[in-house]
Design an enzyme around this catalytic site. Structure first.
Site, short mmCIF file in Angstrom:
data_model
loop_
_atom_site.label_atom_id
_atom_site.label_comp_id
_atom_site.label_asym_id
_atom_site.label_seq_id
_atom_site.Cartn_x
_atom_site.Cartn_y
_atom_site.Cartn_z
N SER A 1 0.83 -1.20 0.00
CA SER A 1 0.00 0.00 0.00
C SER A 1 0.87 1.26 0.00
O SER A 1 1.75 1.42 -0.85
CB SER A 1 -0.95 -0.03 1.19
OG SER A 1 -1.84 1.07 1.15
N ASP B 1 -10.18 -3.19 -5.58
CA ASP B 1 -9.54 -2.45 -4.50
C ASP B 1 -10.27 -1.12 -4.30
O ASP B 1 -10.48 -0.36 -5.25
CB ASP B 1 -8.07 -2.20 -4.83
CG ASP B 1 -7.25 -1.73 -3.63
OD1 ASP B 1 -7.80 -0.95 -2.83
OD2 ASP B 1 -6.09 -2.12 -3.50
N HIS C 1 -8.36 -4.37 -0.68
CA HIS C 1 -7.13 -3.65 -0.39
C HIS C 1 -6.34 -4.41 0.66
O HIS C 1 -6.70 -4.46 1.83
CB HIS C 1 -7.45 -2.24 0.10
CG HIS C 1 -6.24 -1.38 0.27
ND1 HIS C 1 -5.50 -0.90 -0.80
CD2 HIS C 1 -5.61 -0.91 1.39
CE1 HIS C 1 -4.50 -0.18 -0.36
NE2 HIS C 1 -4.53 -0.17 0.97
#
Length: 494
Positions: free
Chosen positions: A361, A429, A458
């Site tokens: 991320s 996502d 995610h």
């Protein structure tokens, strides 16, 4: 001339209609004793002709035996037999009935017993709730119809009570519905949810390298069947996945502007594959936004590296992991100065060890920031864009929020990537949706490969019925890291 009358016709009486015999026939105990006079037609004179015998009514046919009920089978001994009409008279003498035998020799008839319950009057309970009751032949038609409705109501009540007690799965209809829904859901899952990821790469040699040494990127990804949706996977992953035990060694390094960065080391000194620490492969792990070395996905990546014998170091951004923020500066997606300082520091400690990085991320104290920012306004932000507009873009000197996003977007930086990079992203996502993935830009660089899954959310990528130990992202990380460290000469020579 009068008409001739046949002989014997004058003394013959017209035939009387037959009288039904009473339910109980009193009679005397011995010869010569008689009970109360039975009402009926007058007797014939002694000199008259013998009266013909009264016709006996035919016995009704026996009903067909009904199948026993599933709830309470009706045994033959429980259904009393109806007495035949006219029974008890034989040769001018009446047979003693069962009622007087039980009452004694007083000559008085006992009171008739109460009528038996409906279940003992010859009603046959059906096996299935079709409710076709068979009445006793001795009952009148009207009474039989009344009893038919009573048994119908009673059987229906028993059936419903039994279904409520057994539950949905005890019913054939309920089980059929559950099985039908399960088959339909399984067909939908296999046809629309479980799919092979899309591998995007312009370099054929890079694709062949991944297919040979990282085959997980070509296998079908089966997300958890009961939580395959992206938002659900994103929310449940921190609570479902386990947290392996990892012992860290912490190190604080200083930056050029007076700040400090916290590094958590997992040295893996018990490595069997690489006992020499100077040549032990090192993996630099970069947590996501506000993430630290205690995140479950970081712990799982360290666990995968431990099994391969590698060393890991986790980069905690400024002001994260309980460390004080010494400068009025945190971090953002477009600033890589702290990351560059960490890479030079790690490489200087182990210059002979193979080195690679894996990021998840993105990766952002209030007391230090209150001097430069209106933190009350910043904390009122409801979206990521509002937060970046009030805080991130202002901190790093961007004129507008759009300028910051343009500089932080990977679309501009993928073209300048000079080493092999594998990117895993899900098209559902919530933070990086499918329409925002730079697929066309990635095709223009031979060092970039994208693995796009249909589900995963995610940092979710949950798989299996109860996904606690390993996710699809963990398997991709393990195979790609191992492929780079053990077969890197093939990938770097392309």
């Amino acid at each position: 001339m009068p008409a001739a009358v046949p002989r014997g016709s004058r003394s013959r009486r017209p035939a009387e209609p037959p009288h039904a015999a009473p339910d109980f026939l009193p009679c005397g105990r011995g010869r010569g004793r008689r009970g109360p006079a039975r009402p009926g037609p007058p007797r014939q004179p002694a000199g008259g002709r013998r009266r013909p015998a009264r016709p006996q009514p035919a016995s009704p046919p026996e009903p067909a035996p009904a199948p026993p009920s599933r709830l309470q089978p009706l045994s033959p001994s429980r259904a009393p037999q109806a007495p035949a009409a006219g029974a008890g008279v034989r040769g001018g003498r009446r047979r003693r009935c069962s009622a007087e035998r039980s009452a004694g020799s007083g000559g008085r008839a006992a009171a008739p017993p109460p009528p038996p319950p409906p279940s003992a009057l010859g009603w046959a309970r059906p096996r299935q709730p079709g409710f076709a009751a068979v009445p006793c032949p001795a009952l009148p038609r009207r009474a039989a119809c009344a009893m038919d409705w009573q048994v119908l109501t009673r059987e229906l009540s028993l059936y419903l009570e039994n279904q409520v007690r057994v539950g949905l799965f005890g019913s054939g209809v309920g089980l059929s519905l559950v099985l039908g829904f399960g088959v339909a859901y399984a067909c939908y899952y296999l046809s629309s949810i479980a799919k092979k990821p899309q591998l995007v790469a312009s370099n054929d040699r890079f694709c062949r390298f991944l297919e040979e040494y990282c085959p997980v990127v070509t296998e079908t990804y089966y997300p958890t069947i009961w939580c395959w949706e992206g938002r659900v996977q994103t929310l449940l992953r921190p609570f479902i996945t386990s947290r392996p035990q990892v012992q860290y060694r912490n190190e604080l390094i200083k930056t050029a502007d007076g700040g400090q960065i916290s590094l958590d080391w997992f040295d893996n000194n018990d490595s069997l594959y690489y006992p020499d620490a100077s040549t032990r492969p090192t993996v630099l792990l970069l947590p996501g936004l506000t993430g630290t070395s205690k995140e479950s996905y970081i712990l799982h990546m360290i666990h995968q590296s431990e099994m391969l014998g590698y060393r890991c170091v986790v980069f905690n951004n400024r002001g994260i992991a309980g460390e004080d923020l010494l400068t009025p500066r945190t971090y953002c997606a477009a600033n890589t100065e702290d990351l560059e300082a960490v890479i030079h520091h790690v490489h200087s400690l182990h210059p002979s060890a193979p080195f690679m990085a894996a990021g998840v991320s993105m990766g952002g104290h209030r007391q230090m920031l209150e001097k430069l920012f209106d933190m009350d306004l910043v904390m009122k932000a409801r979206t990521v864009r509002e937060f970046d507009k009030q805080f991130t873009s202002v901190m790093f000197g961007y004129r507008t929020i759009d300028d910051y996003y343009e500089d932080a977007s990977p679309c501009r930086k993928l073209k300048s990537v000079g080493i092999p990079v594998l990117c895993l992203n899900s098209v559902d996502d919530v933070f990086s949706p499918g329409h925002a993935i730079p697929v066309e830009t990635a095709k223009q660089n031979a060092n970039v490969a994208l693995v796009l899954t249909s589900c995963g959310g995610h940092i979710g990528f949950l798989e299996g019925i109860w996904p606690r130990k390993c996710t699809y992202m963990d398997r991709v990380f393990k195979q790609f890291v191992q492929a780079v460290f053990e077969h890197g000469n093939k990938i770097f020579s392309m």
